[in-house]
Write a protein that holds these residues in place. Structure first.
Motif, PDB file in Angstrom:
ATOM      1  N   GLN A  20      60.798   4.988   7.843  1.00  0.00           N
ATOM      2  CA  GLN A  20      60.620   3.881   7.115  1.00  0.00           C
ATOM      3  C   GLN A  20      61.752   3.954   5.954  1.00  0.00           C
ATOM      4  O   GLN A  20      62.538   5.013   5.990  1.00  0.00           O
ATOM      5  CB  GLN A  20      59.335   3.772   6.555  1.00  0.00           C
ATOM      6  CG  GLN A  20      58.940   4.918   5.582  1.00  0.00           C
ATOM      7  CD  GLN A  20      57.506   5.023   5.330  1.00  0.00           C
ATOM      8  OE1 GLN A  20      56.923   3.861   5.292  1.00  0.00           O
ATOM      9  NE2 GLN A  20      57.000   5.910   4.361  1.00  0.00           N
ATOM     10  N   LYS A  21      61.776   2.871   5.126  1.00  0.00           N
ATOM     11  CA  LYS A  21      62.482   2.837   3.965  1.00  0.00           C
ATOM     12  C   LYS A  21      61.620   3.286   2.836  1.00  0.00           C
ATOM     13  O   LYS A  21      60.688   2.706   2.448  1.00  0.00           O
ATOM     14  CB  LYS A  21      63.181   1.619   3.674  1.00  0.00           C
ATOM     15  CG  LYS A  21      64.307   1.353   4.727  1.00  0.00           C
ATOM     16  CD  LYS A  21      64.990  -0.193   4.470  1.00  0.00           C
ATOM     17  CE  LYS A  21      65.974  -0.369   5.589  1.00  0.00           C
ATOM     18  NZ  LYS A  21      66.654  -1.720   5.235  1.00  0.00           N
ATOM     19  N   LYS A 134      68.421   3.167   6.788  1.00  0.00           N
ATOM     20  CA  LYS A 134      67.201   3.747   6.319  1.00  0.00           C
ATOM     21  C   LYS A 134      67.107   5.160   5.205  1.00  0.00           C
ATOM     22  O   LYS A 134      68.361   5.400   5.531  1.00  0.00           O
ATOM     23  CB  LYS A 134      66.277   4.127   7.448  1.00  0.00           C
ATOM     24  CG  LYS A 134      66.053   2.931   8.287  1.00  0.00           C
ATOM     25  CD  LYS A 134      64.923   3.174   9.574  1.00  0.00           C
ATOM     26  CE  LYS A 134      64.681   1.919  10.379  1.00  0.00           C
ATOM     27  NZ  LYS A 134      63.544   2.187  11.299  1.00  0.00           N
ATOM     28  N   GLU A 156      70.790   2.314  11.088  1.00  0.00           N
ATOM     29  CA  GLU A 156      69.826   1.427  11.983  1.00  0.00           C
ATOM     30  C   GLU A 156      70.426   1.375  13.259  1.00  0.00           C
ATOM     31  O   GLU A 156      69.640   1.167  14.185  1.00  0.00           O
ATOM     32  CB  GLU A 156      69.102   0.213  11.491  1.00  0.00           C
ATOM     33  CG  GLU A 156      68.497   0.515  10.188  1.00  0.00           C
ATOM     34  CD  GLU A 156      68.172  -0.761   9.452  1.00  0.00           C
ATOM     35  OE1 GLU A 156      68.822  -1.853   9.845  1.00  0.00           O
ATOM     36  OE2 GLU A 156      67.078  -0.787   8.622  1.00  0.00           O
TER      37      GLU A 156
END
Length: 223
Positions: A20-21, A134, A156
């Motif tokens: 995830q970010k 990310k 990504e």
């Protein structure tokens, strides 16, 4: 040294992805990009090292980078080995055209500034995380008495040749100190900023190649 020695740094793409970010990383990076955008011009001295232990190769060059954030214009000067003044190569981009000047070959290659969609524009080095990456904050590191925040970036796009970029950010100044690029081949590329200044302005001619000032240089038009 071929032009790919330094320019490879700006093909910052990868195959590894994070889950995830990370919110903490985003906060830190937002502070960096906000500060960067507050300056019309940034001028920085740097060192760039290629390290491939398997091939027994480790080489370093020094150089200078000038960027104009609002226009995405930039100029990169690469110096000869062991020098901090003798220009070996230049990459100049005015947002429309790009010139790659190879002093030893007495040649300058003219191409479209937007050619090569995968290429990383160094004018966006402080804001690159905002699109296509990310990111994950991995903690603080202390180097020579200064504290740096470490953030790992992962593009990504999973079809690229780099799997990770590790940024070290000065915790007090909110400036990027270094970028370490991990290549799938085992090579590592380290870009370290040794000095950063913010002049109010630079001549417009900074971001164009002056052929008259380089007599005898062949212009190779790749547009």
């Amino acid at each position: 040294m071929k032009k790919l020695f330094f320019y490879t740094l700006f093909l910052l793409t990868a195959t590894h992805t994070f889950a995830q970010k990370d919110a903490a990383a985003k906060t830190i990076l937002s502070q960096v990009s906000q500060k960067y955008r507050s300056y019309p011009i940034i001028k920085s001295n740097f060192s760039f090292t290629i390290d491939n232990q398997q091939a027994g190769m480790k080489e370093t060059r020094n150089g200078m980078l000038i960027t104009q954030s609002k226009t995405n214009k930039y100029k990169i000067s690469i110096y000869a080995a062991g020098s901090k003044a003798d220009v070996e190569q230049e990459i100049i981009n005015d947002g429309k055209s790009q010139w790659t000047y190879l002093k030893k070959d007495k040649e300058v290659q003219l191409s479209d500034a937007k050619a090569g969609a995968d290429g990383f524009n160094p004018a966006k080095i402080f804001t690159m995380y905002e699109r296509g990456y990310k990111y994950l904050y991995t903690g603080d590191q202390k180097i020579a008495g200064k504290v740096y925040q470490a953030i790992d970036l992962s593009p990504e796009d999973n079809k690229q040749q780099f799997f990770k970029i590790r940024l070290l950010i000065d915790k007090v100044k909110k400036q990027i100190y270094s970028a370490l690029v991990f290549d799938k081949s085992g090579s590592k590329y380290t870009y370290t900023i040794s000095n950063l200044t913010t002049p109010a302005n630079v001549p417009a001619s900074t971001f164009t190649f002056n052929a008259k000032a380089h007599p005898g240089v062949e212009v190779v038009n790749l547009k």
